[in-house]
Motif scaffolding. Structure first.
Motif, mmCIF file in Angstrom:
data_model
loop_
_atom_site.group_PDB
_atom_site.id
_atom_site.type_symbol
_atom_site.label_atom_id
_atom_site.label_comp_id
_atom_site.label_asym_id
_atom_site.label_seq_id
_atom_site.Cartn_x
_atom_site.Cartn_y
_atom_site.Cartn_z
ATOM 1 N N GLN A 45 0.850 -1.194 0.000
ATOM 2 C CA GLN A 45 0.000 0.000 0.000
ATOM 3 C C GLN A 45 0.882 1.239 0.000
ATOM 4 N N VAL A 46 0.574 2.195 -0.839
ATOM 5 C CA VAL A 46 1.321 3.443 -0.954
ATOM 6 C C VAL A 46 0.392 4.592 -0.601
ATOM 7 N N GLN A 47 0.841 5.450 0.296
ATOM 8 C CA GLN A 47 0.077 6.648 0.637
ATOM 9 C C GLN A 47 0.826 7.878 0.133
ATOM 10 N N LEU A 48 0.074 8.822 -0.423
ATOM 11 C CA LEU A 48 0.657 10.021 -1.023
ATOM 12 C C LEU A 48 -0.043 11.253 -0.452
ATOM 13 N N VAL A 49 0.745 12.244 -0.056
ATOM 14 C CA VAL A 49 0.188 13.474 0.491
ATOM 15 C C VAL A 49 0.853 14.664 -0.178
ATOM 16 N N GLU A 50 0.050 15.471 -0.892
ATOM 17 C CA GLU A 50 0.568 16.644 -1.586
ATOM 18 C C GLU A 50 0.552 17.868 -0.670
ATOM 19 N N SER A 51 1.441 18.812 -0.969
ATOM 20 C CA SER A 51 1.458 20.106 -0.279
ATOM 21 C C SER A 51 2.076 21.131 -1.206
ATOM 22 N N GLY A 52 1.918 22.406 -0.853
ATOM 23 C CA GLY A 52 2.572 23.465 -1.606
ATOM 24 C C GLY A 52 1.663 24.266 -2.512
ATOM 25 N N GLY A 53 0.407 23.881 -2.621
ATOM 26 C CA GLY A 53 -0.499 24.657 -3.446
ATOM 27 C C GLY A 53 -0.812 26.005 -2.818
ATOM 28 N N GLY A 54 -1.447 26.865 -3.603
ATOM 29 C CA GLY A 54 -1.802 28.177 -3.091
ATOM 30 C C GLY A 54 -2.187 29.117 -4.202
ATOM 31 N N LEU A 55 -2.264 30.393 -3.841
ATOM 32 C CA LEU A 55 -2.622 31.449 -4.792
ATOM 33 C C LEU A 55 -1.360 32.179 -5.223
ATOM 34 N N VAL A 56 -1.205 32.359 -6.522
ATOM 35 C CA VAL A 56 -0.029 33.043 -7.050
ATOM 36 C C VAL A 56 -0.450 33.870 -8.260
ATOM 37 N N VAL A 100 -6.711 21.635 -9.407
ATOM 38 C CA VAL A 100 -6.265 20.794 -8.301
ATOM 39 C C VAL A 100 -5.194 19.856 -8.864
ATOM 40 N N TYR A 101 -4.050 19.857 -8.214
ATOM 41 C CA TYR A 101 -2.923 19.035 -8.664
ATOM 42 C C TYR A 101 -2.813 17.796 -7.779
ATOM 43 N N TYR A 102 -2.661 16.658 -8.430
ATOM 44 C CA TYR A 102 -2.558 15.370 -7.755
ATOM 45 C C TYR A 102 -1.223 14.713 -8.094
ATOM 46 N N CYS A 103 -0.648 14.052 -7.117
ATOM 47 C CA CYS A 103 0.453 13.165 -7.453
ATOM 48 C C CYS A 103 -0.052 11.738 -7.437
ATOM 49 N N ALA A 104 0.617 10.892 -8.187
ATOM 50 C CA ALA A 104 0.195 9.507 -8.332
ATOM 51 C C ALA A 104 1.412 8.622 -8.516
ATOM 52 N N ALA A 105 1.235 7.363 -8.175
ATOM 53 C CA ALA A 105 2.330 6.397 -8.265
ATOM 54 C C ALA A 105 1.895 5.172 -9.044
ATOM 55 N N PRO A 147 -1.181 8.337 -18.850
ATOM 56 C CA PRO A 147 -2.568 8.749 -18.579
ATOM 57 C C PRO A 147 -2.962 8.362 -17.172
ATOM 58 N N ALA A 148 -3.973 9.063 -16.666
ATOM 59 C CA ALA A 148 -4.403 8.859 -15.286
ATOM 60 C C ALA A 148 -4.795 7.408 -15.014
ATOM 61 N N LEU A 149 -5.390 6.743 -15.989
ATOM 62 C CA LEU A 149 -5.874 5.391 -15.749
ATOM 63 C C LEU A 149 -4.748 4.387 -15.548
ATOM 64 N N GLU A 150 -3.523 4.765 -15.875
ATOM 65 C CA GLU A 150 -2.376 3.869 -15.710
ATOM 66 C C GLU A 150 -1.889 3.806 -14.269
ATOM 67 N N MET A 151 -2.238 4.820 -13.453
ATOM 68 C CA MET A 151 -1.633 4.956 -12.133
ATOM 69 C C MET A 151 -2.337 4.077 -11.103
ATOM 70 N N ASP A 152 -1.563 3.643 -10.100
ATOM 71 C CA ASP A 152 -2.065 2.706 -9.106
ATOM 72 C C ASP A 152 -2.535 3.380 -7.816
ATOM 73 N N TYR A 153 -1.878 4.461 -7.419
ATOM 74 C CA TYR A 153 -2.191 5.138 -6.155
ATOM 75 C C TYR A 153 -2.244 6.635 -6.377
ATOM 76 N N TRP A 154 -3.101 7.294 -5.574
ATOM 77 C CA TRP A 154 -3.333 8.729 -5.722
ATOM 78 C C TRP A 154 -3.284 9.448 -4.378
ATOM 79 N N GLY A 155 -2.812 10.697 -4.428
ATOM 80 C CA GLY A 155 -2.941 11.573 -3.286
ATOM 81 C C GLY A 155 -4.278 12.300 -3.321
ATOM 82 N N GLY A 156 -4.518 13.123 -2.301
ATOM 83 C CA GLY A 156 -5.789 13.815 -2.194
ATOM 84 C C GLY A 156 -5.868 15.124 -2.950
ATOM 85 N N GLY A 157 -4.736 15.618 -3.439
ATOM 86 C CA GLY A 157 -4.721 16.828 -4.249
ATOM 87 C C GLY A 157 -4.405 18.087 -3.463
ATOM 88 N N THR A 158 -3.902 19.090 -4.178
ATOM 89 C CA THR A 158 -3.638 20.407 -3.624
ATOM 90 C C THR A 158 -4.029 21.446 -4.673
#
Length: 127
Positions: free
Chosen positions: A1-12, A95-100, A110-121
């Motif tokens: 099991q892989v867990q992913l947590v994104e950070s760093g988003g904001g207004l620019v 919203v930006y997501y990382c995936a593994a 493509p998104a459908l190829e990825m196995d694990y996803w973070g919650g987005g930022t």
């Protein structure tokens, strides 16, 4: 099991920069193919960049709209993926997501190829 947590988003403001991070848990991070994706309401999740290992070192791939402005990288010692975003445009707002993906794959995946996803930022670029 892989867990992913994104950070760093904001207004620019347009023309500015942001760096997104994605902290991963799970074994063998350096062997994963990692990717950044983005999505706006009512639209499909689109690929932004991918990075995968090779015998000659990590290889990075970018979708045309971000080539020359975004840089994907990772620190295997910290199990962290990054996306440096420069010269941001209002159309980069999403919203930006990382995936593994556990297996090695070349190219922008493509998104459908990825196995694990973070919650987005959320990244918002004002004009």
């Amino acid at each position: 099991q892989v867990q992913l947590v994104e950070s760093g988003g904001g207004l620019v403001q347009a023309g500015g920069s942001l760096r997104l991070s994605c902290a991963a848990s799970g074994p063998n991070f350096s062997s994963y193919t990692m990717g950044w994706f983005r999505q706006n309401p009512g639209k499909e999740r689109e690929s932004v960049a991918s990075i995968t290992w090779s015998w000659s070192g990590d290889r990075a791939y970018y979708t045309d709209s971000v080539t020359g402005r975004f840089t994907i990288s990772r620190d295997n010692a910290k199990s962290t993926l990054y996306l440096q975003m420069n010269s941001l445009k209002p159309e980069d707002t999403a919203v930006y997501y990382c995936a593994a993906k556990i297996r090695q794959r070349m190219g922008v995946l493509p998104a459908l190829e990825m196995d694990y996803w973070g919650g987005g930022t959320l990244v918002t670029v004002s004009s």
